[in-house]
Design an enzyme around this catalytic site. Sequence first.
Site, PDB file in Angstrom:
ATOM      1  N   HIS A 158       7.492  72.414  92.906  1.00 54.43           N
ATOM      2  CA  HIS A 158       6.036  72.268  93.115  1.00 54.43           C
ATOM      3  C   HIS A 158       5.707  72.517  94.577  1.00 54.43           C
ATOM      4  O   HIS A 158       6.234  71.838  95.471  1.00 54.43           O
ATOM      5  CB  HIS A 158       5.592  70.865  92.694  1.00 54.43           C
ATOM      6  CG  HIS A 158       5.695  70.656  91.218  1.00 54.43           C
ATOM      7  ND1 HIS A 158       6.090  69.474  90.643  1.00 54.43           N
ATOM      8  CD2 HIS A 158       5.441  71.512  90.186  1.00 54.43           C
ATOM      9  CE1 HIS A 158       6.072  69.596  89.321  1.00 54.43           C
ATOM     10  NE2 HIS A 158       5.683  70.822  89.012  1.00 54.43           N
ATOM     11  N   GLU A 163       4.848  70.015  97.479  1.00 54.82           N
ATOM     12  CA  GLU A 163       5.814  68.940  97.722  1.00 54.82           C
ATOM     13  C   GLU A 163       6.812  69.354  98.815  1.00 54.82           C
ATOM     14  O   GLU A 163       8.016  69.452  98.607  1.00 54.82           O
ATOM     15  CB  GLU A 163       6.487  68.579  96.393  1.00 54.82           C
ATOM     16  CG  GLU A 163       5.446  68.102  95.376  1.00 54.82           C
ATOM     17  CD  GLU A 163       5.956  67.898  93.955  1.00 54.82           C
ATOM     18  OE1 GLU A 163       7.178  67.908  93.747  1.00 54.82           O
ATOM     19  OE2 GLU A 163       5.118  67.736  93.048  1.00 54.82           O
ATOM     20  N   HIS A 205      11.585  66.268  94.006  1.00 58.05           N
ATOM     21  CA  HIS A 205      10.124  66.382  93.963  1.00 58.05           C
ATOM     22  C   HIS A 205       9.557  65.321  94.886  1.00 58.05           C
ATOM     23  O   HIS A 205      10.285  64.505  95.433  1.00 58.05           O
ATOM     24  CB  HIS A 205       9.615  66.122  92.536  1.00 58.05           C
ATOM     25  CG  HIS A 205       9.857  67.243  91.577  1.00 58.05           C
ATOM     26  ND1 HIS A 205       8.853  68.047  91.093  1.00 58.05           N
ATOM     27  CD2 HIS A 205      11.000  67.703  91.004  1.00 58.05           C
ATOM     28  CE1 HIS A 205       9.360  68.945  90.259  1.00 58.05           C
ATOM     29  NE2 HIS A 205      10.668  68.762  90.183  1.00 58.05           N
ATOM     30  N   GLU A 222      11.729  61.587  92.792  1.00 50.77           N
ATOM     31  CA  GLU A 222      10.408  61.662  93.422  1.00 50.77           C
ATOM     32  C   GLU A 222      10.572  60.974  94.769  1.00 50.77           C
ATOM     33  O   GLU A 222      10.752  59.755  94.839  1.00 50.77           O
ATOM     34  CB  GLU A 222       9.353  60.928  92.585  1.00 50.77           C
ATOM     35  CG  GLU A 222       9.141  61.500  91.203  1.00 50.77           C
ATOM     36  CD  GLU A 222       8.278  62.750  91.195  1.00 50.77           C
ATOM     37  OE1 GLU A 222       7.898  63.241  92.274  1.00 50.77           O
ATOM     38  OE2 GLU A 222       7.988  63.234  90.084  1.00 50.77           O
TER      39      GLU A 222
END
Length: 408
Positions: free
Chosen positions: A156, A159, A284, A354
């Site tokens: 992404h 990010e 991420h 994350e």
Amino acid sequence: MLRLPASVLVLTFFLALVAWGRNQDTKIFSVRVSTKDASERNSIANAGIAIDKVFSDSVAFIGTEIEIDKVKNLGLKYKVNNISTRKLDFPSSDQAFHNYSEMIQALDSIQNKHPDIASRFSIGKSLEGRELAGIRLSRSKKQDSLPTAIFMGCHHSREHLSVEVPLKLAEYLASQYETDVRIRNLLDNREVLIVPMINPDGAEYDITSNDYKYWRKNRRKNVDGTYGVDLNRNYSKGFGGSGSSNSPSSDIFHGPQAFSEPETQAVRDWVRSRKKTTVLLSFHTFSELVLWPFGHTNDQVPSQIDQQVFETMGKKMASWNKYTPQKSSDLYLASGDTTDWAYDELKIFAFTFELSPDSMFTGGFYPGASAIEPTFKANIEPALYLIEKAENPYAVLKEQKDPLQLIP
Ligand code: 0X9
Ligand code: ZN
């Protein structure tokens, strides 16, 4: 001359307007929606919205008026905050972050400084033709002869911290090889493969002006004139299911079919070809979570032993970075992600981290350069653990049998 019915022309004009709006002066909002439970969270994801943060009583996401209308239609309570005027400047205030060419230079420099253990490779090209570059770290020259660990960043584009952490990991491993016995032992007996920027087109687009664009997807021009496929919805396992969208303008658009994008094709072919791969980590941001498959269904993975390996490894890694460990679907359902595919097809123990920060109120996608070092440090031990366990991930189950909790 081709004559089109008026309705087609009106529709085309409308779609073009939506596409233009989305890419030009679109206002961007941070949105907080009250949610009671996982099913309300899933209804938001199923409306095509990319949830960024899950709280016990709500979720938060970045979106436009289109996404806000969707929440309105679901009848949920929400609050919005217009963030489109916020000026952020990647080149000056966030100079420590690597844009595409700086990332390539950094990989080159690792190779040049440590030619005995580091070599650059490419897994293919992005849609706009950028090399999807990686670095291989191992004392062994023979490919596919040692247990292999794969690290990836930046599926992404917004990010950016997910580029820095794997890049720093590569620099760290290469620079510590001579002096740190543990690292030397690892690189003598493993192959570590790191591709820090899977979505370079999107990452470059996100920083093309002095404002960040909150861009998530790649830069595919879709049939309706909108841009982007969500690369983390474009893998094959559960493709097109819950938590992905068939609407090209959605931030979680899964694409016309599984592996329609050159970036995911490149990951697929590369990972398939590296037969000794047993562990994989896709970085991420943000929320500080350690996630494992499945994410497209609430069902557990079919093998109970594998489920225990995932849980044991996930919790162990979380004990070091202090993130929250959980099965992906407990967060929200999302179909077609990297890890569900890698585990399902290749039985690789594949995790999503994350990274920091923990919420959009502490920096969200753009936490500033000061987040790089602490986030990397927090994730050194989890990364080394994965590399170590690449030899036999199942061994973690034996180590776990420690009723007196003597193992730290
Ligand atoms: O939605 C994603 O692709 C990941 N989160 S992010 O905010 N970085 O976009 C999470 C993927 C993990 N899978 C599931 N939650 N099912
Ligand atoms: Zn992401």
